[in-house]
Design an enzyme around this catalytic site. Sequence first.
Site, PDB file in Angstrom:
ATOM      1  N   THR A 239       0.718  -1.294  -0.208  1.00  0.00           N
ATOM      2  CA  THR A 239       0.042   0.057   0.132  1.00  0.00           C
ATOM      3  C   THR A 239       0.851   1.455  -0.158  1.00  0.00           C
ATOM      4  OG1 THR A 239      -1.724  -1.255   1.431  1.00  0.00           O
ATOM      5  CG2 THR A 239      -1.821   1.036   1.194  1.00  0.00           C
ATOM      6  N   CYS A 327      26.308   5.235   7.711  1.00  0.00           N
ATOM      7  CA  CYS A 327      26.062   3.730   8.081  1.00  0.00           C
ATOM      8  C   CYS A 327      27.577   3.203   8.299  1.00  0.00           C
ATOM      9  CB  CYS A 327      25.865   2.939   6.757  1.00  0.00           C
ATOM     10  SG  CYS A 327      24.463   4.240   5.735  1.00  0.00           S
TER      11      CYS A 327
END
Length: 394
Positions: A239, A327
């Site tokens: 969705t 990261c």
Amino acid sequence: MIYLDNNATTAIAPEVRDAMQPYFEEFYFNPSSAYQIATEMAKQIEAARTVIARHVGAANASEILFTSCATESNNHVFSGVAKANPNRRHIITTTVEHPAVLEVCKDLQRSGYEVTWLNVDRSGRLNLREYVQVLRPNTLLVSIMHANNETGIVFPVARLARIAKETDPNILFHTDATQSMTKLPINLSGEMRGVDFVSFSGHKFHTPKGIGGLYIRRGTPCRPFLIGGHQESGLRGGTENVPYIIGMARAFELAEETHAEDIARMTQLRDKLQRGILERIPHVEINGGEAERMPNTLNVACHYVEGEGILFQLNDAGICASSGSACTSGSLEPSHVLTAMQVPFTAMHGSVRFSLSRYTTDTEIDTVLEKFPTIIANLRQLSPYWDQATNAPR
Ligand code: PLP
């Protein structure tokens, strides 16, 4: 707090927040539902797609796919082209990509793909002659980032894509434009018409984290990555994240409205910071300073000091910066980008990235220029490398 870590993530623009607000409260409907108010959601998504398509010069709005982040977009490309083109098993990329490309390539390598890793020189640039030599008629994909997240160095992707297509029009070309999107011009119907895929991520330009996008040129063979419902023309199940899609489109509009001023101001402030640091601190160099760079990024190598120490001191002074990609900072591994550029040991560990945004002010840069030289001088007093370099007895 002075926030100079905008290549890691950016503040949400108030205009973006306001554009999203109604979709959290009144308009929470599933765009796939049949009643009228829900179909209105679907229309809003298409309007957002059109805004983004126009920004990148896409011929059709349907070429823009909404994803959750650039990592997903990059994974989509590799997985999708590998499945759609099983007879081609050669990939070309660079050693300085973000882990969201590097690690995917290593994974494909483990499963039998041949990966050619292009190196960069001391200035951070690619060798075009080497690139031409490694292209083959059976190359599946070339994936070369538009701008590097650590140094801001810009690769000439329009030209690289053109060269790939001249070698074989079926070679696919992807660019990770996560850092350059909204900062550098991208025209996929113009000079970048050889580029088949472009990844981007909203949180790098003032949208919340959790929304990204992928341009896929119409007709390019690529299978879905997230398999499920019929959303996104069957290319990505799940969705749709309506508020964030609306917010990201607003961020694109905002970038267009103020683009020239933002870029001019960021360039001027970045250059002022660079000049000030070079004038005030000895034994400092700019990583990638000779190459074409994004207007907002400054990667400074301070010889004989330790990056983590610099970041802690900056933090204590209320300044947020970074020592590598978000990261990997937190690990003591040297940056793979600076390693590839063969930055000397004494400078690599003392490299700091300052990355600006449209909200960075002149006063903030003045404060950094006031505090940073003292931080480096103090750290050098404690550094054995500095003692060695200056022959100072301990
Ligand atoms: N590619 C590049 C060049 C990046 O700089 C980043 C994030 O720093 C990513 C990909 C990953 O983006 P995301 O956090 O949206 O997955």
